[in-house]
Design a protein around this motif. Structure first.
Motif, PDB file in Angstrom:
ATOM      1  N   TRP A 174      44.616  57.018  33.579  1.00  0.00           N
ATOM      2  CA  TRP A 174      45.989  56.621  33.258  1.00  0.00           C
ATOM      3  C   TRP A 174      46.837  57.816  32.896  1.00  0.00           C
ATOM      4  O   TRP A 174      46.359  58.753  32.263  1.00  0.00           O
ATOM      5  CB  TRP A 174      46.006  55.660  32.052  1.00  0.00           C
ATOM      6  CG  TRP A 174      45.011  54.566  32.152  1.00  0.00           C
ATOM      7  CD1 TRP A 174      43.893  54.433  31.379  1.00  0.00           C
ATOM      8  CD2 TRP A 174      45.016  53.450  33.046  1.00  0.00           C
ATOM      9  NE1 TRP A 174      43.204  53.308  31.745  1.00  0.00           N
ATOM     10  CE2 TRP A 174      43.866  52.673  32.763  1.00  0.00           C
ATOM     11  CE3 TRP A 174      45.880  53.012  34.048  1.00  0.00           C
ATOM     12  CZ2 TRP A 174      43.552  51.504  33.446  1.00  0.00           C
ATOM     13  CZ3 TRP A 174      45.567  51.858  34.740  1.00  0.00           C
ATOM     14  CH2 TRP A 174      44.422  51.114  34.442  1.00  0.00           C
TER      15      TRP A 174
ATOM     16  N   CYS B 208      38.996  51.409  31.049  1.00  0.00           N
ATOM     17  CA  CYS B 208      38.463  52.431  31.952  1.00  0.00           C
ATOM     18  C   CYS B 208      38.357  53.793  31.257  1.00  0.00           C
ATOM     19  O   CYS B 208      37.461  54.577  31.568  1.00  0.00           O
ATOM     20  CB  CYS B 208      39.354  52.538  33.186  1.00  0.00           C
ATOM     21  SG  CYS B 208      39.343  51.045  34.205  1.00  0.00           S
TER      22      CYS B 208
ATOM     23  N   GLU C 144      39.193  41.449  27.499  1.00  0.00           N
ATOM     24  CA  GLU C 144      40.493  41.787  28.092  1.00  0.00           C
ATOM     25  C   GLU C 144      40.999  40.523  28.757  1.00  0.00           C
ATOM     26  O   GLU C 144      40.309  39.934  29.601  1.00  0.00           O
ATOM     27  CB  GLU C 144      40.370  42.906  29.138  1.00  0.00           C
ATOM     28  CG  GLU C 144      40.056  44.253  28.516  1.00  0.00           C
ATOM     29  CD  GLU C 144      40.034  45.395  29.529  1.00  0.00           C
ATOM     30  OE1 GLU C 144      40.813  45.349  30.511  1.00  0.00           O
ATOM     31  OE2 GLU C 144      39.232  46.314  29.339  1.00  0.00           O
TER      32      GLU C 144
ATOM     33  N   LEU D 176      51.675  50.912  32.799  1.00  0.00           N
ATOM     34  CA  LEU D 176      51.421  49.463  32.766  1.00  0.00           C
ATOM     35  C   LEU D 176      52.378  48.722  31.834  1.00  0.00           C
ATOM     36  O   LEU D 176      51.968  47.858  31.063  1.00  0.00           O
ATOM     37  CB  LEU D 176      49.962  49.154  32.370  1.00  0.00           C
ATOM     38  CG  LEU D 176      48.837  49.704  33.244  1.00  0.00           C
ATOM     39  CD1 LEU D 176      47.504  49.069  32.855  1.00  0.00           C
ATOM     40  CD2 LEU D 176      49.085  49.470  34.725  1.00  0.00           C
TER      41      LEU D 176
ATOM     42  N   ASN E   8      32.371  49.747  29.734  1.00  0.00           N
ATOM     43  CA  ASN E   8      33.478  48.848  30.074  1.00  0.00           C
ATOM     44  C   ASN E   8      33.501  48.648  31.579  1.00  0.00           C
ATOM     45  O   ASN E   8      33.403  49.623  32.334  1.00  0.00           O
ATOM     46  CB  ASN E   8      34.815  49.470  29.648  1.00  0.00           C
ATOM     47  CG  ASN E   8      35.996  48.748  30.274  1.00  0.00           C
ATOM     48  OD1 ASN E   8      36.336  47.636  29.872  1.00  0.00           O
ATOM     49  ND2 ASN E   8      36.618  49.359  31.277  1.00  0.00           N
ATOM     50  N   GLU E   9      33.602  47.405  32.008  1.00  0.00           N
ATOM     51  CA  GLU E   9      33.678  47.095  33.455  1.00  0.00           C
ATOM     52  C   GLU E   9      32.778  48.033  34.245  1.00  0.00           C
ATOM     53  O   GLU E   9      33.240  48.753  35.142  1.00  0.00           O
ATOM     54  CB  GLU E   9      35.133  47.156  33.951  1.00  0.00           C
ATOM     55  CG  GLU E   9      35.992  46.065  33.348  1.00  0.00           C
ATOM     56  CD  GLU E   9      37.389  45.939  33.959  1.00  0.00           C
ATOM     57  OE1 GLU E   9      37.744  46.727  34.854  1.00  0.00           O
ATOM     58  OE2 GLU E   9      38.125  45.029  33.526  1.00  0.00           O
TER      59      GLU E   9
ATOM     60  N   TRP F 219      49.224  40.269  33.826  1.00  0.00           N
ATOM     61  CA  TRP F 219      49.388  41.620  34.374  1.00  0.00           C
ATOM     62  C   TRP F 219      50.305  41.469  35.570  1.00  0.00           C
ATOM     63  O   TRP F 219      49.869  41.115  36.667  1.00  0.00           O
ATOM     64  CB  TRP F 219      48.039  42.204  34.766  1.00  0.00           C
ATOM     65  CG  TRP F 219      48.055  43.627  35.239  1.00  0.00           C
ATOM     66  CD1 TRP F 219      49.058  44.278  35.883  1.00  0.00           C
ATOM     67  CD2 TRP F 219      46.981  44.573  35.113  1.00  0.00           C
ATOM     68  NE1 TRP F 219      48.697  45.576  36.157  1.00  0.00           N
ATOM     69  CE2 TRP F 219      47.420  45.785  35.698  1.00  0.00           C
ATOM     70  CE3 TRP F 219      45.696  44.527  34.566  1.00  0.00           C
ATOM     71  CZ2 TRP F 219      46.620  46.925  35.754  1.00  0.00           C
ATOM     72  CZ3 TRP F 219      44.901  45.660  34.632  1.00  0.00           C
ATOM     73  CH2 TRP F 219      45.357  46.845  35.206  1.00  0.00           C
TER      74      TRP F 219
ATOM     75  N   PHE G 105      43.208  44.855  21.589  1.00  0.00           N
ATOM     76  CA  PHE G 105      42.653  45.933  22.410  1.00  0.00           C
ATOM     77  C   PHE G 105      43.706  47.039  22.535  1.00  0.00           C
ATOM     78  O   PHE G 105      44.868  46.762  22.845  1.00  0.00           O
ATOM     79  CB  PHE G 105      42.297  45.338  23.783  1.00  0.00           C
ATOM     80  CG  PHE G 105      41.973  46.320  24.871  1.00  0.00           C
ATOM     81  CD1 PHE G 105      41.193  47.445  24.629  1.00  0.00           C
ATOM     82  CD2 PHE G 105      42.421  46.111  26.176  1.00  0.00           C
ATOM     83  CE1 PHE G 105      40.874  48.333  25.647  1.00  0.00           C
ATOM     84  CE2 PHE G 105      42.106  46.985  27.203  1.00  0.00           C
ATOM     85  CZ  PHE G 105      41.338  48.100  26.935  1.00  0.00           C
TER      86      PHE G 105
ATOM     87  N   GLN H 148      47.446  44.395  26.125  1.00  0.00           N
ATOM     88  CA  GLN H 148      46.973  45.288  25.083  1.00  0.00           C
ATOM     89  C   GLN H 148      47.918  45.218  23.894  1.00  0.00           C
ATOM     90  O   GLN H 148      48.965  44.609  23.995  1.00  0.00           O
ATOM     91  CB  GLN H 148      46.899  46.697  25.621  1.00  0.00           C
ATOM     92  CG  GLN H 148      45.859  46.864  26.730  1.00  0.00           C
ATOM     93  CD  GLN H 148      45.507  48.316  27.043  1.00  0.00           C
ATOM     94  OE1 GLN H 148      45.853  49.219  26.304  1.00  0.00           O
ATOM     95  NE2 GLN H 148      44.815  48.551  28.157  1.00  0.00           N
TER      96      GLN H 148
HETATM   97  O1  AHR Z   1      43.765  47.028  30.541  1.00  0.00           O
HETATM   98  C1  AHR Z   1      43.915  47.853  31.644  1.00  0.00           C
HETATM   99  C2  AHR Z   1      42.612  48.049  32.428  1.00  0.00           C
HETATM  100  O2  AHR Z   1      42.216  46.838  32.987  1.00  0.00           O
HETATM  101  C3  AHR Z   1      41.412  48.478  31.612  1.00  0.00           C
HETATM  102  O3  AHR Z   1      41.372  49.851  31.433  1.00  0.00           O
HETATM  103  C4  AHR Z   1      40.272  48.022  32.455  1.00  0.00           C
HETATM  104  O4  AHR Z   1      39.137  47.698  31.692  1.00  0.00           O
HETATM  105  C5  AHR Z   1      40.827  46.795  33.176  1.00  0.00           C
HETATM  106  O5  AHR Z   1      40.537  46.826  34.529  1.00  0.00           O
END
Ligand code: AHR
Length: 511
Positions: free
Chosen positions: A97, A72, A314, A328, A178-179, A318, A24, A361
């Motif tokens: 971001w 996102c 995903e 990130l 996405n989400e 994290w 990703f 990622q």
């Molecule tokens: O991977 C970072 C973020 O985490 C992505 O943009 C989103 O889909 C998830 O909440």
């Protein structure tokens, strides 16, 4: 301490899809800008603006599929901003971001559809594009798929040719948002079902008549069953009036090939964690298994098994150190890599329902596989696990049980087994991966494959000489390389060895 891994070669689970080893890349931090794309920067070798040092490391992973542009970011992305002459492309907001060398919430659109698909060609990987549902329309998404995939004589197909790509790209995987319960529009499940049906309806029409039925569509799920159930119930909306029109459209469930869930986890910091937190992250990572099981259970109430695959598009660690204002980024440690081995083991055990997984990622961001600075690119410990596990790809996953001590973790649903393992078989070869999570002592492991016709042909180990808090840097990246492991083949289908503390072992047996 001692543990036993028992592999049942007569109990096949299913083929391990190569897409389980998917990736990703989002327009976030230094993932795309800086990590994969540097344009005309001559500090590193490039091909069409793409960093070749990164590409050459990634080629070592034989990446099957790459998801893009978000995350996102996808639900505020307008693809036409990113095609055509670069000097004419508009600079836009990045609503989610900060990114690039300047670390600003802006998108230069230098890296767009043709650049992404060029990257996929260089990596020999299948593209997976997530379209904008939250802030856009089926029309925009439909135009995008036509631009990418149509071989005929339309304005959009011609535009692709003018931009340098004569043949259709043949993008197979299309994510409908996405989400969408969160950053992708904050839809209630019934609202997203309406959107999904609408977007997928048009995609499906294009696919059938103009694309030889070769695309697959992905719906975005939630971690809770309740949300998913309302979504599936609502997707069926209107079916009481019949299955569609004279075109015989059939059930809306036919509009879905895959259903996705996401899972991130942390415990303590990236390098600063207690002993309890060291183990706790494994308990949290194991939740991926439950997420898959619950999604499979929900899906099975609506469609026959196998019709809709589950995608974990995903997943990964994290840590709290990975924040929006640092793109990130976090340190990538041996502990992280060990959690990866465990998650891949549990996905193998569910090979019958999981059709894809994409760790988050690819470069520089979150649990990345490759890190870069301005002049160099290097592998993370997680890269090493993906590399070691590659022998599983395309093989048949086998039922594998582990008899090992379990550690109870306060506040967590899952006890943590000290050993995680999985096994697969194919072409006269049986491959076993096993990790010893104990960080303070070796584990004597007996692997029993239940057939004396197999004998060991190779055994390798990761992280034998690394500490659990060690993280990859440009200078030390090679220290995480696999090394040979001494094992004893008992000649009766069992193999014994000492797995070093906090290590991952790969064992190949041949008939
Ligand atoms: O991977 C970072 C973020 O985490 C992505 O943009 C989103 O889909 C998830 O909440």
């Amino acid at each position: 301490m001692q543990s036993e891994v028992r592999v049942s070669s007569h109990e096949p689970i299913d083929n391990i899809s190569k897409n389980i080893y998917g990736h990703f890349a989002e327009h976030l931090g230094r993932c795309i800008y800086g990590g994969l794309w540097v344009g005309d920067d001559d500090r590193v070798e490039t091909e069409d603006g793409i960093r070749m040092d990164t590409v050459s490391l990634l080629r070592g992973l034989n990446m099957p599929v790459l998801r893009w542009p978000g995350g996102c970011f996808a639900d505020d992305y307008h693809w036409e901003d990113g095609v055509g002459p670069r000097e004419d492309r508009p600079r836009r907001r990045n609503l989610w971001w900060t990114q690039g060398r300047e670390n600003v919430p802006e998108e230069s659109n230098e890296f767009g559809t043709d650049e992404f698909l060029r990257l996929c060609q260089l990596l020999d990987t299948d593209p997976y594009i997530a379209v904008n549902v939250g802030s856009s329309t089926p029309q925009e998404a439909l135009d995008w798929i036509e631009y990418c995939n149509y071989g005929g004589d339309t304005e959009l197909a011609d535009r692709r040719r003018e931009n340098g790509q004569e043949e259709p790209y043949g993008v197979k995987y299309w994510g409908i948002g996405n989400e969408n319960w969160g950053c992708g529009g904050r839809f209630a499940p019934d609202e997203y079902a309406d959107e999904y049906r609408r977007f997928a309806n048009y995609f499906n029409g294009f696919d059938k008549l103009m694309n030889e039925g070769s695309t697959e569509f992905i719906a975005c799920g939630h971690l809770t069953d309740d949300w998913n159930k309302v979504f599936f119930d609502s997707l069926n909306g209107g079916m009481e009036f019949g299955p569609g029109s004279f075109l015989g459209m059939g059930s809306p469930f036919n509009l879905m090939d895959h259903f996705s869930v996401h899972r991130y986890y942390q415990a303590g910091g990236d390098t600063d964690f207690t002993d309890e937190q060291y183990y706790k992250i494994f308990a949290r990572a194991q939740k991926v298994g439950g997420d898959i099981d619950r999604a499979a259970e929900t899906i099975s109430q609506y469609v026959p098994e196998d019709e809709i695959g589950i995608i974990v598009d995903e997943w990964g660690v994290w840590h709290p150190e990975a924040r929006s204002d640092n793109g990130l980024e976090q340190e990538n440690t041996v502990r992280d890599a060990l959690t990866t081995a465990g998650v891949l083991d549990l996905i193998h055990a569910r090979a019958d329902v999981v059709s894809m997984a994409n760790i988050a990622q690819l470069v520089n961001v979150l649990q990345c596989l490759v890190q870069t600075d301005e002049e160099a690119a290097w592998r993370t410990p997680t890269y090493r696990v993906f590399d070691l596990y590659e022998n599983h790809v395309g093989q048949t996953a086998l039922e594998t049980s582990v008899d090992t001590e379990k550690r109870a973790i306060e506040g967590e649903d899952h006890d943590v087994p000290m050993v995680s393992a999985s096994a697969s078989e194919g072409d006269g070869e049986l491959f076993v991966t096993a990790s010893n999570r104990r960080h303070d002592e070796p584990e004597t492991l007996t692997v029993d494959v239940g057939s004396s016709s197999y004998s060991v042909s190779s055994a390798t180990v990761l992280f034998e000489d690394n500490d659990i808090r060690e993280y990859s840097t440009k200078e030390n990246a090679e220290s995480f390389e696999a090394s040979p492991l001494d094992v004893t083949d008992e000649g009766d289908g069992t193999v014994t060895f000492d797995a070093p503390p906090a290590s991952v072992v790969g064992l190949t047996l041949t008939e």
